[in-house]
Design an enzyme around this catalytic site. Structure first.
Site, PDB file in Angstrom:
ATOM      1  CG  HIS A  60       2.393   0.029   4.183  1.00 23.39           C
ATOM      2  ND1 HIS A  60       2.085  -0.842   5.209  1.00 23.39           N
ATOM      3  CD2 HIS A  60       1.291   0.788   3.987  1.00 23.39           C
ATOM      4  CE1 HIS A  60       0.841  -0.601   5.619  1.00 23.39           C
ATOM      5  NE2 HIS A  60       0.336   0.389   4.895  1.00 23.39           N
TER       6      HIS A  60
ATOM      7  CG  ASP B 266      -2.037  -0.959   1.173  1.00 22.94           C
ATOM      8  OD1 ASP B 266      -2.064  -1.779   0.235  1.00 22.94           O
ATOM      9  OD2 ASP B 266      -2.908  -0.894   2.065  1.00 22.94           O
TER      10      ASP B 266
END
Ligand code: NI
Length: 517
Positions: free
Chosen positions: A470, A326
């Site tokens: 991430h 993300d």
């Protein structure tokens, strides 16, 4: 698995067994003439003996061979050299617990190799059958490590046992009861000294003395020692015959169970027999009575076809896992893409619109290299605190940008923070967006530690899992190579979110393959 693939696997298996046999015999013949000459050895003495050839795995039904390979690049996980690794693993029909134990042992070998020896240039893990008799079955895993500029390879071996009609798994190291180990180690040490195979004043490492113990139908055992684990002189591998008079009273409860299984009659009728390839006088195990494991279709666990974007895995039949990243593109995206390319693994990137606008070349690369891209809003607000019209603009603006960058409007969004309520769900649904959540949170941004990311991912993973990391922080990308290597060796296939779910429905929430609301 098609017939052709089975044939190919069999051929590979044959080649592997042949290579293992040649290697073991080659290593064990180096100085064995002097070893087996004593004719007056008392029944309670340990003797240095040649290591017998392993049983012929290709004659045992129900075994499946699963080979993987890859590269850990220089710099990844602090490596000073690139590491080329190959891993060949066995799986046994109907013995999921044993299969998992073998796979975990193999994965741990590789993971510890990658993290502890940062200078090795190649690593090979393969397997052979060390015992197949009665109902007892033992698999030997062997790892070989090479370093650049050195002709020597470091060899380690370990045998793990199961019983063909039960679910038990016994590592070799658990066969001898703890209270008897020091006596046996002392007897083994004496035999090695007598044969001048132990360094002066050296003692055997008792923790590794029984890692590869080959049980014999006569009640004795053969201990295989390696120079990697023990202070051996002149030899890479030494076999020590432990007579029944020493082994029987020293067996643990599991050891006694295995010894009984070794002498048991296999369930008749046998579909095929395993045959010992070594002459009877050197063979440590009798294999002719072992019935095999049946010829049912292999469990999904062992089937690990390589995913291709054009040919996604069928996640109803194989263990799929989706890696998701993300908040990018960001500082660590290019490096992550390099790692994923090395392992030939697809992932899914949930991009923030304004970051994608700043790095369109990275988004193009993501798609060009077979990854999927999803929407993570334009500026990462909590959507439960955002008006319907602002939600619409967060999604539409990002979708427009991606349409112009990668000619695609992703039909799915991951809401920032995973924050949703019925209003947000409805709003995203009316924008044509499926809602992609996750069920394994590595909390990489919070723990700031690659080891923790790796541990949390492995603790939570299951077939059909969605793992959250991430690519704007370093810890997820730092953990990714090792995580992929371990998951691959456990039989996982990597898929993108669209591959995992097929058609994604607007307004539905997807937490994992099996949890959809
Ligand atoms: Ni986010």
């Amino acid at each position: 698995m098609t017939h052709l693939e089975i044939r190919t696997a069999r051929t590979r298996l044959h080649a592997l067994v042949l290579a293992l046999t040649v290697a073991l015999v080659g290593l064990s013949t180096g100085g064995c003439d002097d070893a087996a000459t004593s004719s007056a050895t008392p029944a309670s003495e340990v003797e240095v003996v040649p290591i017998p050839r392993i049983a012929d795995a290709s004659a045992i039904t129900g075994l499946h061979h699963n080979a993987q390979q890859g590269t850990l690049a220089e710099g990844v996980m602090g490596r000073r050299n690139a590491l080329q690794w190959t891993s060949a693993m066995v799986a046994v029909n109907g013995h999921e617990t044993f299969n998992r134990a073998i796979a975990v042992t193999g994965a741990d070998f590789l993971a510890s190799q990658a993290t502890q020896d940062k200078e090795a240039s190649s690593y090979a893990l393969d397997w052979g059958v060390s015992v197949a008799a009665g109902k007892a079955f033992g698999v030997r895993l062997r790892s070989q490590v090479s370093h650049p500029g050195s002709p020597q390879t470091r060899v380690t071996t370990a045998t793990t046992y199961t019983v063909s009609d039960s679910d038990i798994v016994v590592p070799s190291s658990a066969i001898i009861d703890a209270t008897h180990r020091s006596d046996l180690v002392a007897a083994m040490t004496r035999a090695l000294r007598k044969a001048n195979l132990l360094e002066d004043n050296a003692t055997l490492n008792p923790d590794k003395a029984f890692n590869d113990l080959v049980l014999r139908v006569d009640g004795g055992a053969l201990a295989v020692l390696t120079s990697t684990d023990q202070p051996l002189l002149d030899r890479d591998l030494v076999g020590l015959a432990l007579p029944p008079a020493l082994v029987t009273p020293a067996l643990s409860r599991e050891g006694t169970t295995l010894m009984r299984a070794l002498a048991a009659q296999p369930d008749a009728p046998a579909q095929a027999s395993a045959q010992e390839t070594a002459p009877a006088d050197t063979a440590g195990t009798a294999g002719e009575t072992f019935a095999g494991f049946g010829s049912a279709d292999p469990a999904p666990f062992v089937e690990a076809p390589r995913p291709r974007t054009s040919e996604p895995a069928d996640c109803s039949h194989v263990r799929c896992v989706a890696l998701t990243y993300d908040d990018g593109p960001g500082d660590h995206t290019a490096r992550l893409l390099d790692i994923l390319k090395q392992y030939n693994v697809p992932a899914t990137f949930f991009v923030i619109g304004r970051h994608a606008a700043a790095h369109p070349e990275l988004v193009s690369r993501e798609v060009g290299e077979g990854h999927a891209v999803g929407i993570h809003t334009w500026s990462h607000p909590d959507l439960t605190k955002t008006s319907d019209s602002d939600i619409a603009s967060q999604i539409t603006r990002t979708s427009d940008l991606l349409a112009s960058t990668i000619s695609t409007r992703p039909p799915f969004t991951r809401p920032p923070y995973g924050a949703i309520n019925s209003r947000v769900t409805h709003a995203l649904g009316s924008l044509g967006q499926g809602i992609i959540m996750w069920d394994v949170d590595t909390e990489d941004w919070r723990n700031k530690n690659a080891q923790t990311v790796y541990d949390r991912a492995l603790a939570g993973v299951h077939p059909g899992a969605i793992i959250l990391m991430h690519d704007v922080h370093r810890w997820g990308p730092d953990a990714t190579g090792r995580l992929i290597a371990t998951l691959k060796s456990r039989g996982y296939v990597f898929v993108t979110i669209p591959q995992l779910f097929g058609d994604i429905q607007p307004g539905r929430q997807y937490f994992s393959q099996h949890e959809i609301h």
